[in-house]
Design a protein around this motif. Structure first.
Motif, short mmCIF file in Angstrom:
data_model
loop_
_atom_site.label_atom_id
_atom_site.label_comp_id
_atom_site.label_asym_id
_atom_site.label_seq_id
_atom_site.Cartn_x
_atom_site.Cartn_y
_atom_site.Cartn_z
N ALA A 183 61.12 -13.28 19.96
CA ALA A 183 61.38 -14.66 20.34
C ALA A 183 62.87 -15.02 20.22
CB ALA A 183 60.54 -15.60 19.48
N HIS A 184 63.56 -14.36 19.29
CA HIS A 184 64.96 -14.66 19.01
C HIS A 184 65.74 -13.35 18.94
CE1 HIS A 184 63.59 -18.69 17.95
NE2 HIS A 184 62.66 -18.10 17.21
N PRO A 185 66.17 -12.81 20.09
CA PRO A 185 66.82 -11.49 20.12
C PRO A 185 68.02 -11.34 19.20
CG PRO A 185 66.37 -12.26 22.34
CD PRO A 185 66.04 -13.39 21.42
N VAL A 186 68.68 -12.44 18.84
CA VAL A 186 69.83 -12.36 17.95
C VAL A 186 69.44 -11.77 16.59
CG1 VAL A 186 69.62 -14.70 16.99
CG2 VAL A 186 71.88 -13.63 17.22
N LEU A 187 68.16 -11.79 16.26
CA LEU A 187 67.70 -11.24 14.98
C LEU A 187 67.60 -9.72 14.97
CD1 LEU A 187 64.92 -13.86 14.13
CD2 LEU A 187 67.13 -13.57 12.99
N LEU A 188 67.67 -9.09 16.14
CA LEU A 188 67.60 -7.63 16.21
C LEU A 188 68.96 -7.05 15.85
CD1 LEU A 188 66.00 -5.05 17.01
CD2 LEU A 188 66.84 -5.40 19.34
N ASN A 189 68.95 -6.14 14.89
CA ASN A 189 70.20 -5.49 14.51
C ASN A 189 70.71 -4.67 15.68
OD1 ASN A 189 72.30 -4.95 12.76
ND2 ASN A 189 70.94 -4.34 11.10
N ARG A 190 72.00 -4.41 15.70
CA ARG A 190 72.61 -3.75 16.84
C ARG A 190 73.75 -2.87 16.39
NH1 ARG A 190 73.90 -9.47 16.64
NH2 ARG A 190 76.05 -9.66 16.01
N PRO A 191 74.08 -1.95 17.25
CA PRO A 191 73.45 -1.54 18.51
C PRO A 191 72.50 -0.37 18.29
CG PRO A 191 75.57 -0.46 18.30
CD PRO A 191 75.38 -1.30 17.06
N PHE A 192 71.42 -0.39 19.00
CA PHE A 192 70.55 0.79 19.06
C PHE A 192 71.07 1.66 20.20
CE2 PHE A 192 67.63 -1.63 16.51
CZ PHE A 192 66.89 -0.67 15.83
N VAL A 193 71.04 2.97 20.00
CA VAL A 193 71.46 3.93 21.02
C VAL A 193 70.35 4.96 21.17
CG1 VAL A 193 73.15 5.70 21.65
CG2 VAL A 193 73.91 3.64 20.46
N THR A 194 70.03 5.28 22.41
CA THR A 194 69.02 6.29 22.71
C THR A 194 69.64 7.35 23.61
OG1 THR A 194 67.24 4.68 22.52
CG2 THR A 194 66.74 6.68 23.72
N THR A 195 69.45 8.62 23.24
CA THR A 195 69.83 9.76 24.08
C THR A 195 68.64 10.72 24.10
OG1 THR A 195 70.69 11.21 22.35
CG2 THR A 195 72.23 9.56 23.25
N ALA A 196 68.80 11.84 24.79
CA ALA A 196 67.74 12.85 24.81
C ALA A 196 67.49 13.42 23.41
CB ALA A 196 68.11 13.97 25.78
N GLN A 197 68.47 13.27 22.50
CA GLN A 197 68.33 13.80 21.14
C GLN A 197 67.69 12.81 20.18
OE1 GLN A 197 71.42 14.29 22.91
NE2 GLN A 197 70.45 16.19 23.53
N GLY A 198 67.44 11.59 20.61
CA GLY A 198 66.78 10.63 19.73
C GLY A 198 67.33 9.22 19.85
N THR A 199 66.98 8.42 18.87
CA THR A 199 67.37 7.01 18.82
C THR A 199 67.96 6.73 17.44
OG1 THR A 199 65.62 6.39 20.35
CG2 THR A 199 66.53 4.62 18.99
N ARG A 200 69.05 5.95 17.42
CA ARG A 200 69.66 5.56 16.16
C ARG A 200 70.13 4.11 16.24
NH1 ARG A 200 67.81 9.66 15.14
NH2 ARG A 200 68.59 11.45 13.98
N LEU A 201 70.08 3.45 15.10
CA LEU A 201 70.78 2.19 14.94
C LEU A 201 72.18 2.60 14.51
CD1 LEU A 201 71.02 -0.88 14.72
CD2 LEU A 201 70.09 -0.70 12.40
N ALA A 202 73.17 2.32 15.33
CA ALA A 202 74.54 2.81 15.09
C ALA A 202 75.29 1.90 14.12
CB ALA A 202 75.28 2.94 16.42
#
Length: 123
Positions: free
Chosen positions: A93-112
């Motif tokens: 409901a409030h995207p500002v609450l999502l921590n950032r940035p998330f990054v996705t590659t073929a090797q996986g996903t990380r919160l950077a």
């Protein structure tokens, strides 16, 4: 130095907030390593609750680790004692609450956070 053709072929997605210095630095790091990432400006195009949950799970985080608890809205909504379902609902409901940035590659996903976490999933 130009990116190698092998790295340039790798895909990446960054869930980006251009006003966030960590997000800007992560985008720069991806580009320096030869990625031409797909940029998802999640404040302009909010993610669905299921997408948020999938990103968090793929990154190996708890829902609480992915929420911006220092955001004033977190306090205003009284989320300190909220369960995972309520936190996911609030982030959807409030995207500002999502921590950032998330990054996705073929090797996986990380919160950077810190930025260097993104290196773990770069070829």
């Amino acid at each position: 130095m130009p990116a190698s053709p092998a790295k340039a072929a790798h895909a990446a997605t960054i869930y980006h907030n251009s006003r966030c210095s960590t997000s800007r630095k992560t985008l720069e790091l991806l580009r320096e390593h030869g990625y031409q990432p797909t940029i998802v400006e999640y404040l302009k195009t909010p993610l669905a609750r299921a997408q948020i949950a999938a990103l968090i799970e793929a990154a190996g985080l708890s829902v609480r680790e992915a929420v911006r608890s220092k955001e004033p809205l977190y306090q205003e909504l009284g989320l300190a004692d909220a369960d995972d379902a309520a936190l996911l609902d609030a982030m959807a409901a409030h995207p500002v609450l999502l921590n950032r940035p998330f990054v996705t590659t073929a090797q996986g996903t990380r919160l950077a956070r810190p930025v260097e976490k993104a290196l773990e999933i770069m070829a």
